[in-house]
Design an enzyme around this catalytic site. Structure first.
Site, PDB file in Angstrom:
ATOM      1  N   GLY A 268       0.813  -1.217   0.000  1.00  0.00           N
ATOM      2  CA  GLY A 268       0.000   0.000   0.000  1.00  0.00           C
ATOM      3  C   GLY A 268       0.841   1.259   0.000  1.00  0.00           C
ATOM      4  O   GLY A 268       0.636   2.162  -0.814  1.00  0.00           O
ATOM      5  N   ALA A 269       1.793   1.316   0.905  1.00  0.00           N
ATOM      6  CA  ALA A 269       2.638   2.501   1.013  1.00  0.00           C
ATOM      7  C   ALA A 269       3.786   2.203   1.956  1.00  0.00           C
ATOM      8  O   ALA A 269       3.781   1.192   2.653  1.00  0.00           O
ATOM      9  CB  ALA A 269       1.847   3.693   1.532  1.00  0.00           C
ATOM     10  N   MET A 270       4.780   3.122   1.994  1.00  0.00           N
ATOM     11  CA  MET A 270       5.986   2.872   2.777  1.00  0.00           C
ATOM     12  C   MET A 270       6.444   4.131   3.488  1.00  0.00           C
ATOM     13  O   MET A 270       6.518   5.191   2.894  1.00  0.00           O
ATOM     14  CB  MET A 270       7.070   2.337   1.828  1.00  0.00           C
ATOM     15  CG  MET A 270       8.366   2.019   2.516  1.00  0.00           C
ATOM     16  SD  MET A 270       8.149   0.711   3.771  1.00  0.00           S
ATOM     17  CE  MET A 270       9.380   1.206   4.957  1.00  0.00           C
ATOM     18  N   GLU A 271       6.773   3.942   4.776  1.00  0.00           N
ATOM     19  CA  GLU A 271       7.030   5.064   5.673  1.00  0.00           C
ATOM     20  C   GLU A 271       8.460   5.575   5.692  1.00  0.00           C
ATOM     21  O   GLU A 271       8.895   6.135   6.712  1.00  0.00           O
ATOM     22  CB  GLU A 271       6.640   4.640   7.089  1.00  0.00           C
ATOM     23  CG  GLU A 271       7.564   3.600   7.757  1.00  0.00           C
ATOM     24  CD  GLU A 271       7.115   2.144   7.618  1.00  0.00           C
ATOM     25  OE1 GLU A 271       6.368   1.844   6.664  1.00  0.00           O
ATOM     26  OE2 GLU A 271       7.521   1.312   8.454  1.00  0.00           O
ATOM     27  N   GLU A 305       1.103   5.903   7.474  1.00  0.00           N
ATOM     28  CA  GLU A 305       2.520   6.115   7.153  1.00  0.00           C
ATOM     29  C   GLU A 305       3.069   7.296   7.937  1.00  0.00           C
ATOM     30  O   GLU A 305       4.196   7.267   8.428  1.00  0.00           O
ATOM     31  CB  GLU A 305       2.723   6.318   5.647  1.00  0.00           C
ATOM     32  CG  GLU A 305       2.151   5.220   4.749  1.00  0.00           C
ATOM     33  CD  GLU A 305       2.531   3.804   5.161  1.00  0.00           C
ATOM     34  OE1 GLU A 305       3.630   3.627   5.732  1.00  0.00           O
ATOM     35  OE2 GLU A 305       1.730   2.873   4.936  1.00  0.00           O
TER      36      GLU A 305
HETATM   37  N1  PHE Z   1       5.733  -0.778   6.208  1.00  0.00           N
HETATM   38  C1  PHE Z   1       4.683  -0.566   5.257  1.00  0.00           C
HETATM   39  C2  PHE Z   1       3.458  -0.146   6.074  1.00  0.00           C
HETATM   40  O1  PHE Z   1       2.867  -0.868   6.777  1.00  0.00           O
HETATM   41  C3  PHE Z   1       4.293  -1.739   4.456  1.00  0.00           C
HETATM   42  C4  PHE Z   1       5.328  -2.240   3.525  1.00  0.00           C
HETATM   43  C5  PHE Z   1       6.066  -3.354   3.839  1.00  0.00           C
HETATM   44  C6  PHE Z   1       5.540  -1.629   2.322  1.00  0.00           C
HETATM   45  C7  PHE Z   1       7.007  -3.857   2.973  1.00  0.00           C
HETATM   46  C8  PHE Z   1       6.452  -2.116   1.444  1.00  0.00           C
HETATM   47  C9  PHE Z   1       7.190  -3.245   1.772  1.00  0.00           C
HETATM   48  O2  PHE Z   1       3.086   0.925   6.156  1.00  0.00           O
HETATM   49 ZN    ZN Z   2       2.784   0.084   8.580  1.00  0.00          ZN
END
Ligand code: PHE
Ligand code: ZN
Length: 903
Positions: A268-271, A305
């Site tokens: 979905g997205a990345m922080e 995020e």
């Molecule tokens: N850490 C991200 C989230 O939960 C998810 C994610 C994991 C995105 C691995 C890309 C790869 O917000």
């Molecule tokens: Zn997350």
């Protein structure tokens, strides 16, 4: 197949050891080129006090070409492990030294979408969990935190925007039409939070001033032409910043915070610190192209995020087994954010119902299948397979129970203590629970902390059963709560959980009764939280003399106060009472769902039709539909029967066709018996004002859409053309996507003859908009299998795989077509001719050749083949075995199908 694939052993939590070397700072330079990008890396490395000088240094690496490696300016000898890792047998003996590395990678060949890759002509990165090692050699583990300086060099015309984490320090032109930008992130971070973007993008930006009086620049970057669809994402970001300050006292710690949208993205997205990278699905929205649910999804993911900036980035995970430390907590935070944004208490209840529905629809099945694992897993083969609904959503429930056990103010104190203790560190789930408990020494959490933590350690959904004994003469009710837990993979015996049970008691006339436990001096309130910590415990309520002859009706587990399966022992009359009178909106919804579910379950054995609904139930549903002052969104949820997979969860040998038939008959009866009410609901919930994605308007549209579905279903059954005609009209000229899509679904799920033409029209109107085309694929994948002429959907999906707008390379497309089909359309997927299973296997294998993460996600759709009745069971097993027998399988898919066959 992937080159340099890591050896695929089992990684175990108990094998954790602290790093022998750490990286203090890293200076990266990128000469970006799609075919061959040159990466220079200068690492300040320090040897741990416990590590003897000369201990070999092992750096992670995958699919890289190494050009040079110097230690304190001298060339070093090195060798490679099979998976690509770099071993330096004789690193400099100094406690702190500099390592200089030059290597290349190939972004345009990177179809795994992990590491540095190209999409739509730009460069993007994805490093969680272990993608950084696909960019350069590094200690790619979350407990190694370094300060990053990053220089990007690229062609100026093709990649006018050059971004990385933190603050922009310098930028300028170079020879040959190239330019550069230099970024510095002052916060030490693990490699998984690194990001860069180089692309032709435009941005919406906004300056904000925090509560603390600091100025920040917020930016949302998208492709040219998409700028008009960024307003909601920006508004959500501004709201997120304000919410975290107000609710948790956590402010933005960077001058600049950026979101970048990319259309090829595995998740979905990345922080990434200061530079979040998002799937376009969670950024782009306009009323014409996005549904209310899409708008809500953007708000929640933008929030999620952003909230990671503190819960995940400032405090991160010691190792990947602790993933829920950041994910469970951050999901809890985004759920709370969405509830607060919803406004009213009833709109917040609707949010909660949605979250619980998701938990039951996705997490409960996971928790009873071959991939069942604790919120804090004990082992994995491929960490990417553990970004699960258990780690995320059940993890959020475990945090929510801690909140329930210490109270809202106590939870805030606990969070404050957590940051006081651990800011800047990489820690464990134990550290989190300890902080919450320590800040609330008199709470039931502190009293039972060790036992509470079984929630982190034991897989499986516990059962909770409740029985009452009523003594009318004494006005006394004994409530006995019992818990039990089934075995799960690797865990035969379970220990008792600490289960917070929020409850109230209702008199037979619907009044909320005051609660007084035996031994208490006086009644206090009409709702409280009981804490069940033994296998069985009884609670005696007294002073209930005026409850009525039959005694009080308990309303248990209000707001879903624990992630358990509840057997409340109530009869239909009692459920009808709760449906009508419960003060807890969640439990009113629950009562309606259980009434409908029990009808279906009762009819499942045998092969008869669903009996006619009795009038009391129809009347109760009608009363909900017509009740003034009840949210339309709530009505829509209460009147929609549980989905087929939730029904399937309740039975031993699942016959997907039978469940489908009965649920369709239930829908038909609801359409018939409430016909006039649906017509009223449709009229009464038309909106005349301008589009807003708020709780009120989305509720109205959701209920109107359900009404239209029922009206079209009824019309098709009776050969009327009016409602299908209206729906068709709406597909053409509906005021917003939610209305157009709702009408299209009504035609498709109602089996209307106009469905085909409506789909064509919808495709033409999409005009190549990717996210709208995704919907077009999903609707066809979800199309209801007509009862009279089954078998129409699977061949359609096969044909759609060849459609010019389809591509296996794009994860959103795959999810919308394939996951929708396999997960949301059981009657179409589970066919006696095994057509669905063959398709599934073909797609898994095709995907696995270039994107194992997505292949493994799709592979999971058949992991629970064992719950099926014959002939589906054998046919499904055969398909799983076919995939498992493929000679070149990724570790990702191998772990899934292996577990599916073993369990
Ligand atoms: N850490 C991200 C989230 O939960 C998810 C994610 C994991 C995105 C691995 C890309 C790869 O917000
Ligand atoms: Zn997350």
């Amino acid at each position: 197949m992937r080159e340099g694939q890591a050896p695929t052993g089992l990684i175990r939590r108990e094998d954790y050891s602290a790093p022998a070397y750490r990286i203090l700072s890293v200076d990266l330079t990128f000469d970006l080129d799609p075919a061959k990008t040159l990466v220079g890396s200068k690492l300040r490395i320090t040897r741990d006090a416990a590590t003897p000088a000369g201990t070999p240094l092992r750096l992670d690496g995958e699919g890289l070409s190494l050009l040079r490696c110097l230690g304190d300016g001298e060339s070093l000898s090195f060798r490679h492990e099979e998976g690509g890792a770099l071993i330096i047998d004789n690193p400099p003996a100094a406690e702190t030294f500099t390592l200089e590395i030059r290597n290349t990678c190939a972004p345009e060949k990177n179809l795994e979408l992990s590491g540095l890759y190209t999409s739509g002509g730009g460069f993007f990165t994805q490093c969680e969990a272990e993608g950084f090692r696909r960019i350069t050699y590094f200690l790619d583990r979350p407990d190694v935190m370094a300060v990053y300086s990053v220089t990007l060099r690229a062609d100026k015309a093709k990649y006018p925007v050059l971004l990385s984490n933190g603050n922009l320090v310098e930028q300028g032109s170079l020879d040959n039409g190239r330019h550069y930008a230099k970024w510095h992130d002052p916060f030490p971070k693990p490699a998984y939070l690194f990001a860069l973007v180089a692309a032709d993008l435009v941005c919406r930006e906004q300056k904000i001033t925090s509560r603390a009086g600091k100025e920040h620049l917020l930016q949302v970057y998208v492709r040219r032409g998409d700028l008009g669809k960024t307003e909601h994402a920006m508004a959500s970001l501004i709201a997120s910043v304000a919410w975290d300050e107000a609710r948790f006292g956590l402010s933005l710690d960077l001058e600049r915070f950026m979101i970048v949208a990319v259309s090829d993205f595995n998740m979905g997205a990345m922080e990434n610190k200061g530079l979040n990278i998002f799937n376009t699905k969670y950024v782009l929205a306009s009323p014409a192209t996005a549904t209310d649910a899409d708008f809500a999804g953007i708000e929640s993911v933008v929030g999620h995020e952003y909230f990671h900036n503190w819960t995940g980035n400032r405090i991160t995970c010691r190792d990947w087994f602790q993933l829920s430390l950041k994910e469970g907590l951050t999901v809890y935070r985004d759920q709370e954010f969405s509830m607060d944004m919803a406004g009213s208490a009833s709109a917040a209840a609707v949010q909660r119902i949605g979250d619980v529905k998701r938990l039951r629809e996705f997490q409960f099945p996971e928790d009873s299948g071959p991939m069942a694992h604790p919120v804090r897993p004990d082992s994995y083969v491929e960490i990417n397979n553990f970004y699960t609904t258990t780690v995320y959503e059940k993890g959020a429930e475990v945090v929510r129970m801690q909140d329930t056990l210490v109270g809202r103010a106590g939870f805030r104190r606990g969070m404050d203590l957590y940051f006081q203790r651990h800011d800047g560190q990489a820690v464990t789930c134990d550290d989190f629970a300890q902080a919450i408990a320590d800040a609330n020494p008199d709470s039931p959490l502190a009293a039972n902390l060790a036992q509470f933590k079984h929630w982190y350690a034991q897989a499986g959904t516990p059962r909770l059963s409740a029985r009452t004994r009523w003594d009318a003469t004494a006005g006394r009710l004994r409530l006995t709560l019992t818990q039990s837990a089934l075995p799960s993979p690797g865990q035969a015996d379970k220990q008792a959980f600490v289960i917070p049970v929020r409850l109230g008691l209702l008199a037979r006339d619907g009044r909320a009764l005051p609660l007084q436990l035996d031994g208490e001096a006086a009644p206090a309130g009409t709702e409280r939280v009981l804490v069940l910590s033994a296998t069985e415990q009884s609670f005696d309520f007294v002073g209930l003399g005026d409850a009525g002859e039959a005694g009080p009706v308990p309303s248990l587990l209000r707001g879903f106060s624990a992630p358990v399966v509840l057997d409340d022992g109530l009869d239909s009359a009692e459920r009808l009472l709760l449906l009508r009178h419960d003060a807890d909106a969640f439990n009113r919804w629950e009562a309606a769902q259980r009434l409908l579910q029990e009808l279906l379950l009762a009819a499942l054995p045998g092969d008869g039709d669903l009996p006619a609904l009795d009038e009391a139930l129809v009347e109760a549903l009608r009363a909900v539909l017509r009740e003034d002052g009840l949210d339309a969104a709530f009505k829509e949820l209460a009147l929609t029967p549980p989905i087929e997979s939730v029904i399937a969860e309740q039975v031993e040998a699942v016959d997907p066709q039978r469940i489908h038939r009965l649920r369709e008959q239930l829908r038909a009866q609801l359409a018939e018996r409430l016909h006039a009410d649906w017509a009223w609901a449709w009229d009464a919930h038309q909106l005349r004002e301008g589009y807003r994605p708020d709780a009120h308007q989305s509720g109205c549209r959701a209920l109107a859409n359900l009404a239209l579905q029922m009206l079209v279903l009824h019309a098709v059954a009776h050969g009327d053309e009016v409602w299908p005609g209206r729906a068709y009209q709406r597909v053409k000229d509906g005021g917003c996507m939610t209305e157009r899509l709702g009408a299209l679904l009504a035609l498709v799920h109602g089996g209307s003859a106009l469905a085909g033409a409506a789909l064509e029209r919808f495709h033409a109107d999409a005009r190549g908009d990717d996210l709208v085309l995704d919907k077009w694929f999903a609707i066809q994948a979800a199309a209801t299998e007509p009862l009279g002429a089954p078998g129409s959907v699977a061949p359609r999906i096969r044909a759609l795989l060849q459609h010019p707008d389809f591509s296996l390379k794009n994860p959103n497309r795959v999810r919308n077509l394939i996951s929708t089909f396999c997960r949301d359309n059981p009657a179409a997927f589970h066919r006696a001719d095994a057509g669905g299973y063959v398709l599934w296997a073909d797609v898994v294998l095709a995907l696995d050749a270039f994107n194992p993460q997505i292949a493994a996600r799709i592979a999971r759709h058949l992991e629970r083949w064992r719950v099926l009745a014959e002939p589906w069971r054998s046919a499904a097993r055969e398909a799983v075995a076919r995939v498992a027998g493929h000679p070149r399988l990724s570790a990702d898919v191998r772990e899934i199908v292996g577990k599916a066959l073993d369990a």
